[in-house]
Design an enzyme around this catalytic site. Structure first.
Site, mmCIF file in Angstrom:
data_model
loop_
_atom_site.group_PDB
_atom_site.id
_atom_site.type_symbol
_atom_site.label_atom_id
_atom_site.label_comp_id
_atom_site.label_asym_id
_atom_site.label_seq_id
_atom_site.Cartn_x
_atom_site.Cartn_y
_atom_site.Cartn_z
ATOM 1 N N ASN A 84 0.909 -1.265 -0.007
ATOM 2 C CA ASN A 84 0.028 -0.120 -0.045
ATOM 3 C C ASN A 84 0.780 1.246 0.113
ATOM 4 O O ASN A 84 0.343 2.205 -0.629
ATOM 5 C CB ASN A 84 -0.941 0.092 1.044
ATOM 6 C CG ASN A 84 -0.109 -0.177 2.520
ATOM 7 O OD1 ASN A 84 0.683 -0.568 2.726
ATOM 8 N ND2 ASN A 84 -1.163 0.230 3.402
ATOM 9 N N HIS A 119 9.085 -8.415 -0.427
ATOM 10 C CA HIS A 119 7.905 -7.229 -0.478
ATOM 11 C C HIS A 119 6.584 -8.022 -1.321
ATOM 12 O O HIS A 119 6.822 -9.274 -1.511
ATOM 13 C CB HIS A 119 8.385 -6.369 -1.849
ATOM 14 C CG HIS A 119 7.919 -5.074 -1.442
ATOM 15 N ND1 HIS A 119 6.589 -4.705 -0.953
ATOM 16 C CD2 HIS A 119 8.550 -3.555 -1.665
ATOM 17 C CE1 HIS A 119 6.530 -3.315 -0.672
ATOM 18 N NE2 HIS A 119 7.551 -2.733 -1.086
ATOM 19 N N ALA A 120 5.534 -7.371 -1.117
ATOM 20 C CA ALA A 120 4.314 -7.783 -1.617
ATOM 21 C C ALA A 120 4.540 -8.097 -3.190
ATOM 22 O O ALA A 120 5.059 -7.485 -3.921
ATOM 23 C CB ALA A 120 3.016 -7.074 -1.343
ATOM 24 N N SER A 121 3.968 -9.428 -3.704
ATOM 25 C CA SER A 121 4.364 -9.740 -4.879
ATOM 26 C C SER A 121 3.791 -8.606 -6.056
ATOM 27 O O SER A 121 4.335 -8.679 -7.050
ATOM 28 C CB SER A 121 3.588 -11.159 -5.164
ATOM 29 O OG SER A 121 4.180 -12.139 -4.440
ATOM 30 N N GLY A 138 1.485 -6.009 7.230
ATOM 31 C CA GLY A 138 0.570 -6.483 6.588
ATOM 32 C C GLY A 138 -0.645 -7.075 7.450
ATOM 33 O O GLY A 138 -1.059 -6.325 8.608
ATOM 34 N N SER A 139 -1.381 -7.910 6.858
ATOM 35 C CA SER A 139 -2.655 -8.300 7.377
ATOM 36 C C SER A 139 -2.331 -9.271 8.784
ATOM 37 O O SER A 139 -1.311 -9.697 8.718
ATOM 38 C CB SER A 139 -3.638 -9.197 6.483
ATOM 39 O OG SER A 139 -2.916 -10.426 6.203
ATOM 40 N N GLU A 147 3.383 -4.979 12.218
ATOM 41 C CA GLU A 147 2.648 -3.784 11.975
ATOM 42 C C GLU A 147 1.410 -4.413 11.217
ATOM 43 O O GLU A 147 1.582 -4.456 10.114
ATOM 44 C CB GLU A 147 3.328 -2.909 11.349
ATOM 45 C CG GLU A 147 4.540 -2.251 12.052
ATOM 46 C CD GLU A 147 3.894 -1.244 13.180
ATOM 47 O OE1 GLU A 147 3.105 -0.960 13.312
ATOM 48 O OE2 GLU A 147 5.180 -0.773 13.936
ATOM 49 N N LEU A 148 0.269 -4.588 11.858
ATOM 50 C CA LEU A 148 -0.798 -4.983 11.226
ATOM 51 C C LEU A 148 -2.040 -4.351 10.890
ATOM 52 O O LEU A 148 -1.792 -3.073 10.902
ATOM 53 C CB LEU A 148 -1.221 -6.529 12.061
ATOM 54 C CG LEU A 148 -0.086 -7.443 12.313
ATOM 55 C CD1 LEU A 148 -0.499 -8.406 13.293
ATOM 56 C CD2 LEU A 148 0.619 -7.955 11.255
ATOM 57 N N CYS A 202 -3.502 1.447 6.545
ATOM 58 C CA CYS A 202 -3.808 0.758 7.895
ATOM 59 C C CYS A 202 -4.142 1.822 8.983
ATOM 60 O O CYS A 202 -5.346 1.505 9.579
ATOM 61 C CB CYS A 202 -2.487 -0.030 8.618
ATOM 62 S SG CYS A 202 -1.050 1.176 8.465
ATOM 63 N N GLU A 211 -11.512 -5.116 8.952
ATOM 64 C CA GLU A 211 -10.972 -3.930 8.331
ATOM 65 C C GLU A 211 -11.439 -3.876 6.912
ATOM 66 O O GLU A 211 -11.653 -4.872 6.069
ATOM 67 C CB GLU A 211 -9.271 -4.259 8.199
ATOM 68 C CG GLU A 211 -8.730 -3.153 7.617
ATOM 69 C CD GLU A 211 -7.142 -3.568 7.640
ATOM 70 O OE1 GLU A 211 -6.616 -4.565 7.370
ATOM 71 O OE2 GLU A 211 -6.373 -2.497 7.876
HETATM 72 P P1 NAP Z 1 -0.892 -9.270 3.398
HETATM 73 O O1 NAP Z 1 -1.628 -10.071 2.222
HETATM 74 O O2 NAP Z 1 -0.973 -9.590 4.525
HETATM 75 O O3 NAP Z 1 0.688 -9.368 2.587
HETATM 76 C C1 NAP Z 1 1.578 -8.446 3.433
HETATM 77 C C2 NAP Z 1 2.900 -9.231 3.122
HETATM 78 O O4 NAP Z 1 3.003 -10.373 3.735
HETATM 79 C C3 NAP Z 1 3.134 -9.454 1.655
HETATM 80 O O5 NAP Z 1 4.531 -9.320 1.328
HETATM 81 C C4 NAP Z 1 2.609 -10.780 1.291
HETATM 82 O O6 NAP Z 1 3.652 -11.520 0.531
HETATM 83 C C5 NAP Z 1 3.358 -11.434 2.929
HETATM 84 N N1 NAP Z 1 2.444 -12.665 3.242
HETATM 85 C C6 NAP Z 1 1.140 -12.860 3.032
HETATM 86 N N2 NAP Z 1 0.680 -14.063 3.705
HETATM 87 C C7 NAP Z 1 1.861 -14.383 4.377
HETATM 88 C C8 NAP Z 1 2.145 -15.670 4.938
HETATM 89 N N3 NAP Z 1 1.187 -16.544 5.352
HETATM 90 N N4 NAP Z 1 3.226 -15.839 5.692
HETATM 91 C C9 NAP Z 1 4.380 -14.860 5.206
HETATM 92 N N5 NAP Z 1 4.128 -13.773 4.579
HETATM 93 C C10 NAP Z 1 2.810 -13.649 4.227
HETATM 94 O O7 NAP Z 1 -1.146 -7.790 3.313
HETATM 95 P P2 NAP Z 1 -1.446 -6.605 2.240
HETATM 96 O O8 NAP Z 1 -2.617 -6.882 1.490
HETATM 97 O O9 NAP Z 1 -0.092 -6.715 1.293
HETATM 98 O O10 NAP Z 1 -1.459 -5.125 2.803
HETATM 99 C C11 NAP Z 1 -2.495 -4.954 3.635
HETATM 100 C C12 NAP Z 1 -2.700 -5.187 4.871
HETATM 101 O O11 NAP Z 1 -1.532 -4.483 5.732
HETATM 102 C C13 NAP Z 1 -3.669 -4.563 5.760
HETATM 103 O O12 NAP Z 1 -4.353 -5.412 6.616
HETATM 104 C C14 NAP Z 1 -3.089 -3.030 6.381
HETATM 105 O O13 NAP Z 1 -3.981 -2.473 7.574
HETATM 106 C C15 NAP Z 1 -1.715 -3.718 6.730
HETATM 107 N N6 NAP Z 1 -0.774 -2.701 6.940
HETATM 108 C C16 NAP Z 1 -0.431 -2.288 8.133
HETATM 109 C C17 NAP Z 1 0.408 -1.523 8.384
HETATM 110 C C18 NAP Z 1 0.717 -0.978 9.924
HETATM 111 O O14 NAP Z 1 2.066 -0.249 10.055
HETATM 112 N N7 NAP Z 1 -0.022 -1.229 10.833
HETATM 113 C C19 NAP Z 1 0.863 -0.478 7.416
HETATM 114 C C20 NAP Z 1 0.292 -0.999 6.199
HETATM 115 C C21 NAP Z 1 -0.432 -1.798 5.869
HETATM 116 P P3 NAP Z 1 2.514 -11.782 -0.918
HETATM 117 O O15 NAP Z 1 2.178 -10.519 -1.796
HETATM 118 O O16 NAP Z 1 3.652 -12.575 -1.840
HETATM 119 O O17 NAP Z 1 1.204 -12.613 -0.788
#
Ligand code: NAP
Length: 471
Positions: free
Chosen positions: A131, A155-157, A210-211, A232-233, A266, A363
């Site tokens: 994001n 990084h995110a794919s 991430g999530s 940081e979720l 987030c 969310e």
């Molecule tokens: P996401 O699907 O959780 O992905 C985040 C990262 O984790 C990506 O690099 C993803 O790789 C990887 N990933 C996914 N599943 C995994 C697993 N089971 N094991 C290890 N790594 C895994 O989240 P997103 O859609 O990219 O981002 C949105 C989320 O991030 C939202 O929930 C948002 O609130 C949160 N966020 C939090 C903050 C904060 O600072 N608190 C800041 C920004 C965003 P792939 O892309 O290859 O799946």
């Protein structure tokens, strides 16, 4: 399987990448580990020289880097440029302040001289979201390199081009100032391969943004090998509006707080909790301003809301909104995807939202706001805390001491009074509950990935002093 970057504004494939083989991952970790052995001995002045060179490179390449951000994840180009600027700020901030954040601290004890030192930890793995493709990574890179660590990025794919550009900028800057190679490298691999990297003995610790499901996976893997992690979720931040608030200012800020980055932040305000006596007026002003937002091509400078980053994420949001409307929420504006090839969704405001609805409980990571009515201040606090998340939040009132009192009772990592939650290198950033643990940014962030080492210096004696207390 190949990894693709798809332009969410038109659905076209921009670039295809081959994931790293096991051998290449192994080589990357070996290089990161070797670079750490060199970098850990660099002085703060040497580290700061590198950080300033990175900042200059980012500044010089702002336009090109911003274009990559917008093409890969769709944010309006002006917001992408501002993101690059924020990375510059963060690099310069840590170049300036890391030495004082990590200076030895005197710690009086049984010794005439004992102190606490902050030593580098090793190679840190960063698993990052799409994001803010640059900002999320630089929040980790700047304090990490200044602390003497090295980094590898998964990084995110969908933002792999951005990941490779970050590596390029850092390695070119390192070469230009004579710093070691491989201080920061990207690994192209899907999320499913992360566990194996965390468990590699060359990785000292891991940070994930991430999530919360990804957080559970990463924390489980890190826990199984006793490695530190920072998480940081997600969030579902409350934006509380009290009856004494300036409603025009609150509604204007509400629009920014919800729709900036096309709602994919987030710390975006997600639940607008408004005291009943002013709810009609606030909702009207908020919905009118949301409806006036210009949605369109993110490369067009007049666009305020671009496409969502991926079509599947747009579909997830659509399901959350539909389910909530079926449960009784009322659409004040938007409420549906926009036609065309891109992943566009109309800026949406829902009213009559209640706690059992999906837009309240989950969310919502896109341009959809949930407006909820509170009987009074106490009810507003109760609703704000009725969430699994606890990242940020805001309260609007003309009485700032009332705002501070509310802040003290809301369970979240940040509360902004008469403002919107925003990250700032000078302020700690992170959450409680399912929003994660640990902090980024400020002096707190740089101390997450260091070895806090006690140094106790005894007198020079021929026999060791007798211990008088339990260990
Ligand atoms: P996401 O699907 O959780 O992905 C985040 C990262 O984790 C990506 O690099 C993803 O790789 C990887 N990933 C996914 N599943 C995994 C697993 N089971 N094991 C290890 N790594 C895994 O989240 P997103 O859609 O990219 O981002 C949105 C989320 O991030 C939202 O929930 C948002 O609130 C949160 N966020 C939090 C903050 C904060 O600072 N608190 C800041 C920004 C965003 P792939 O892309 O290859 O799946």
């Amino acid at each position: 399987m190949a990894i693709q970057s798809i332009n969410p504004a038109n659905g076209e494939v921009i670039e295809t990448f081959e994931p790293f083989t096991e051998e290449r991952i192994d080589q990357t970790l070996a290089r990161a580990s070797a670079a750490f052995r060199q970098w850990r001995g660099a002085s703060f002045a040497e580290r700061a020289t590198l950080m300033r060179a990175i900042a200059s490179a980012l500044r010089a390449q702002r336009a090109e880097l911003a274009r990559h951000i917008t093409e890969e994840m769709g944010k309006p180009i002006g917001e992408a440029e501002a993101e690059v600027d924020k990375c510059v700020w963060n690099c310069e901030y840590y170049a300036e302040n890391a030495e004082s954040f990590l200076a030895n601290e005197a710690a009086p004890s049984t010794s005439p001289r004992s102190y606490v030192a902050f030593r580098p930890l090793g190679v840190v793995l960063a698993v990052m979201p799409w994001n803010y493709p640059l900002w999320q990574v630089f929040r980790f890179v700047a304090p990490g390199l200044m602390a003497g660590n090295t980094g590898v990025l998964k990084h995110a794919s969908n933002v792999t081009r951005c990941a490779l550009e970050i590596e390029r900028v850092i390695s070119e800057a390192a070469a230009s100032v004579g710093a070691p190679a491989h201080l920061f490298q990207t690994i192209i691999t899907p999320g499913s391969k992360v566990e194996r990297i965390i468990k590699d003995p060359r990785i000292a610790a891991v940070t994930l943004t991430g999530s919360d499901p990804a957080g559970v996976s990463v924390a489980t893997a890190a826990g199984s090998v006793l490695k530190k992690c920072v998480l940081e979720l997600g969030g579902s931040d409350a934006f509380i509006v009290l009856e004494d608030a300036d409603l025009d200012a609150a509604a204007q800020m509400a629009v920014r707080a919800r729709f900036q980055n096309t709602g994919q932040s987030c710390i975006a305000a997600k639940r607008f909790i408004v005291v009943e006596s002013v709810a009609d007026e606030f909702e009207r002003k908020f919905a009118e301003a949301a409806a006036a937002l210009k949605v369109g091509d993110p490369m067009d400078r007049s666009t305020q809301v671009g496409p969502m980053a991926r079509a599947d994420l747009r579909d997830d949001l659509e399901r959350q909104v539909r389910a909530s409307v079926a449960a009784g929420a009322k659409v004040l504006t938007g409420g549906e995807p926009l036609p065309g090839p891109g992943a566009f969704y109309a800026p949406t405001v829902l009213s009559n939202v209640t706690p059992e609805m999906r837009v309240f409980r989950e969310e919502t990571f896109g341009p959809a706001a949930a407006a909820i009515r509170a009987r009074d201040e106490a009810h507003a606090i109760e609703l704000a805390n009725d969430s699994d998340f606890g990242l940020g939040g805001a309260v609007w009132t003309s009485d700032t001491s009332r705002g501070e009192r509310i802040a003290a009772n809301v369970e979240s990592g940040a509360m902004f009074i008469n403002g919107m939650t925003a990250s700032d290198p000078r302020l700690p950033f992170g959450g409680v509950k399912r929003s994660g643990y640990g902090r980024e940014l400020s002096s707190y962030g740089i101390r997450e990935f260091v070895n806090i080492q006690t140094v106790w210096i005894g007198p020079v004696v021929s026999a060791p002093p007798v211990s008088t207390s339990a260990e």
